[in-house]
Design a protein around this motif. Sequence first.
Motif, PDB file in Angstrom:
ATOM      1  N   GLY A 140       1.125  -1.596  -0.726  1.00  0.00           N
ATOM      2  CA  GLY A 140      -0.049   0.168   0.124  1.00  0.00           C
ATOM      3  C   GLY A 140       0.621   1.167  -0.090  1.00  0.00           C
ATOM      4  O   GLY A 140       1.691   1.267  -0.904  1.00  0.00           O
ATOM      5  N   TYR A 141       0.462   1.781   0.855  1.00  0.00           N
ATOM      6  CA  TYR A 141       1.130   3.286   0.597  1.00  0.00           C
ATOM      7  C   TYR A 141       2.703   3.647   1.892  1.00  0.00           C
ATOM      8  O   TYR A 141       3.611   4.163   2.244  1.00  0.00           O
ATOM      9  N   GLY A 142       2.824   2.129   2.647  1.00  0.00           N
ATOM     10  CA  GLY A 142       4.391   1.702   3.057  1.00  0.00           C
ATOM     11  C   GLY A 142       3.769   2.755   3.892  1.00  0.00           C
ATOM     12  O   GLY A 142       5.662   2.767   4.472  1.00  0.00           O
ATOM     13  N   ILE A 143       3.109   2.765   4.956  1.00  0.00           N
ATOM     14  CA  ILE A 143       3.627   3.423   6.462  1.00  0.00           C
ATOM     15  C   ILE A 143       3.258   2.416   7.552  1.00  0.00           C
ATOM     16  O   ILE A 143       2.651   1.888   7.482  1.00  0.00           O
ATOM     17  N   ASP A 144       3.832   2.578   8.820  1.00  0.00           N
ATOM     18  CA  ASP A 144       3.785   1.891  10.082  1.00  0.00           C
ATOM     19  C   ASP A 144       3.881   2.945  10.914  1.00  0.00           C
ATOM     20  O   ASP A 144       5.476   3.574  10.970  1.00  0.00           O
ATOM     21  N   THR A 145       2.608   3.760  12.132  1.00  0.00           N
ATOM     22  CA  THR A 145       2.717   4.283  12.676  1.00  0.00           C
ATOM     23  C   THR A 145       1.653   3.536  13.327  1.00  0.00           C
ATOM     24  O   THR A 145       1.771   2.717  13.616  1.00  0.00           O
ATOM     25  N   ASP A 146       1.864   3.958  14.987  1.00  0.00           N
ATOM     26  CA  ASP A 146       0.973   3.719  16.107  1.00  0.00           C
ATOM     27  C   ASP A 146      -0.707   4.019  15.601  1.00  0.00           C
ATOM     28  O   ASP A 146      -1.406   3.228  15.893  1.00  0.00           O
ATOM     29  N   LYS A 147      -0.834   4.919  14.587  1.00  0.00           N
ATOM     30  CA  LYS A 147      -2.412   5.106  14.068  1.00  0.00           C
ATOM     31  C   LYS A 147      -2.840   4.351  13.222  1.00  0.00           C
ATOM     32  O   LYS A 147      -4.018   3.761  12.632  1.00  0.00           O
ATOM     33  N   TYR A 148      -1.761   3.936  11.992  1.00  0.00           N
ATOM     34  CA  TYR A 148      -1.693   2.605  11.149  1.00  0.00           C
ATOM     35  C   TYR A 148      -0.394   2.322  10.408  1.00  0.00           C
ATOM     36  O   TYR A 148       0.377   2.894  10.671  1.00  0.00           O
ATOM     37  N   SER A 149      -1.351   1.434   9.693  1.00  0.00           N
ATOM     38  CA  SER A 149       0.549   0.138   9.924  1.00  0.00           C
ATOM     39  C   SER A 149      -0.342  -0.412   8.367  1.00  0.00           C
ATOM     40  O   SER A 149      -1.386  -1.080   8.184  1.00  0.00           O
ATOM     41  N   LYS A 159      12.173  -9.125   0.486  1.00  0.00           N
ATOM     42  CA  LYS A 159      11.212  -9.565  -0.971  1.00  0.00           C
ATOM     43  C   LYS A 159      10.953  -8.267  -1.166  1.00  0.00           C
ATOM     44  O   LYS A 159      12.274  -7.205  -0.577  1.00  0.00           O
ATOM     45  N   TYR A 160      10.797  -7.634  -1.894  1.00  0.00           N
ATOM     46  CA  TYR A 160      10.991  -6.509  -3.002  1.00  0.00           C
ATOM     47  C   TYR A 160       9.196  -5.746  -2.720  1.00  0.00           C
ATOM     48  O   TYR A 160       8.634  -6.645  -2.803  1.00  0.00           O
ATOM     49  N   VAL A 161       9.401  -4.819  -1.706  1.00  0.00           N
ATOM     50  CA  VAL A 161       7.879  -4.024  -1.638  1.00  0.00           C
ATOM     51  C   VAL A 161       8.060  -3.466  -2.587  1.00  0.00           C
ATOM     52  O   VAL A 161       8.331  -1.988  -2.886  1.00  0.00           O
ATOM     53  N   LEU A 162       6.260  -2.798  -2.813  1.00  0.00           N
ATOM     54  CA  LEU A 162       5.900  -2.216  -4.182  1.00  0.00           C
ATOM     55  C   LEU A 162       5.130  -1.337  -3.454  1.00  0.00           C
ATOM     56  O   LEU A 162       3.882  -2.183  -2.486  1.00  0.00           O
ATOM     57  N   VAL A 163       5.091   0.519  -2.872  1.00  0.00           N
ATOM     58  CA  VAL A 163       4.939   1.416  -2.356  1.00  0.00           C
ATOM     59  C   VAL A 163       4.557   2.590  -3.311  1.00  0.00           C
ATOM     60  O   VAL A 163       5.167   2.871  -3.739  1.00  0.00           O
ATOM     61  N   LYS A 164       3.419   3.167  -2.216  1.00  0.00           N
ATOM     62  CA  LYS A 164       2.940   4.468  -3.226  1.00  0.00           C
ATOM     63  C   LYS A 164       3.016   5.540  -2.293  1.00  0.00           C
ATOM     64  O   LYS A 164       3.228   5.386  -1.372  1.00  0.00           O
TER      65      LYS A 164
END
Length: 522
Positions: A140-149, A159-164
């Motif tokens: 997805g967006y490649g975000i990792d926070t306390d509120k959203y991951s 692996k290779y990670v596809l993010v936008k």
Amino acid sequence: MKKILFAGLFFAVACNSAQQNVSATAESTTKELDRVGYANTITEGELKEHLYTYASDEFEGRETGEPGQKKAVEYLKKQYEDLGIPAAKGGDDYFQTVPLVINGIPTGDIKIGENDYTLGDGIITFSAVPNKTFGIVYAGYGIDTDKYSDYENIDVSGKYVLVKIGEPKNDDGKYTVSGTTEPSVWSNWRETLAKRVAIAMDKGAEGIIYYDDAFFDRVSRRYQHYSEAGTGGQMVLKSDKKELSTLFVNKEMAAKLYPEIDTDDTAKPLDQKITLNLTSTSKDVNSENVVAYIKGKSKPNEYVVVSAHLDHVGMDADGNVFNGADDDGSGTVAVLEIAEAFKKAADDGNGPERSIVFLHVTGEEKGLFGSEYYTDHPIFPLENTVADLNIDMIGRIDPKRDGNRNYVYLIGSDKLSTELHELSEEVNNKYAHIELDYTYNDDNDPNRFYYRSDHYNFAKHNIPIIFYFNGTHADYHKMTDTPDKINYDLLTNRAKLVFQTAWEVANRPKRIVVDKAEPIEK
């Protein structure tokens, strides 16, 4: 008799007190006159003399690591030696070596699924990758926070990670991370590309594939420039740390990797695999920060930094020079004049209570490398660094402005310290009388100037900053940014403002309070 003696005693004490008050007032007035006098040693004539040399063709555009940049640092060193201002590292060692490496344009093969792709055609990387095949996970967006991951239900190890680019919204249209209708920093690549890469690496990924069509255009122009030049490539700080392989893709290539990428945010493994066999050459480059300082009288172990970047963008293939008179010759010569003013004060016994560090950083145009290296390897402890006053382009007028030409853009003064912002306003009202324009201080300003000059590497460590800036103009990053186009009266007034602000920060009884500290990224 007792009453008479008491009255006489009272009269004597009162007279003595009055004399002390008059003496204190006189001393205060003298110091105030001295302070203004030191500021007035910053003159149009000296700024002009410095800049016509520093931004001349002889300095070849001050490209990081190139001969012109070496001439620039030697010039700065000589000025500090002539002024009698010591090197921060002691002796005659004014240079802090900044190790860099240029990664050449990779060559080789890229295969996704059963299809072969040409580097530069919808997919770009500056990373060398030996012949290996990897699975691809969409995050997805490649975000990792306390509120959203985006990483809660996926395994990206190996692996290779596809993010936008971008960030998710809730059903009510509000952004998930901010909880409001205003986007958070995750919608802007300047603040978050490095964060997305760091998160993927922390999760065990071998590489990241970054989809941002607008940013791809930027990377593509850089890639094309390096390819056509036939030499050079991507410059980065040299590090022993493992670097994550990073690929940039445009909209068409992203859709080939995952057709629903623009409409689906759900993280998942993809059926595709990517095979990379890319090789490149690398070249070590050394550049230098120039660092001088004046030791404080009563608080020598607290430091006020006055900074500017010494580099520019060099020459074109035909040898035409990009002089960089405003960017950032104007800031560089302003720091020299500010240093001279503080030295005159110190020679008169009126030196600053806190130490003043005059920091000229390299590699700003390449990615804020000099200031990043200084804050990662500080000569003076960051925990004792009170503030950074950063000057980057203060010699011209922004054509977008109407009316009063006697202005300067201020950015970041209130981001970490309310006190610094209020101090800045008070100093200007008392001494400089310049219009302080906060247009680019807006958190939602699309230019994101707060993140684009060297002060930001101090701000990341919760060190209060002010960024002084005149805005861009038609000659920005062009061969026409020459010394004859500088408004030397404005350059002088703006330099005096920085001097007076530095004076105030350095001489206050207590150090500036940081009341808006942010979590420090590791």
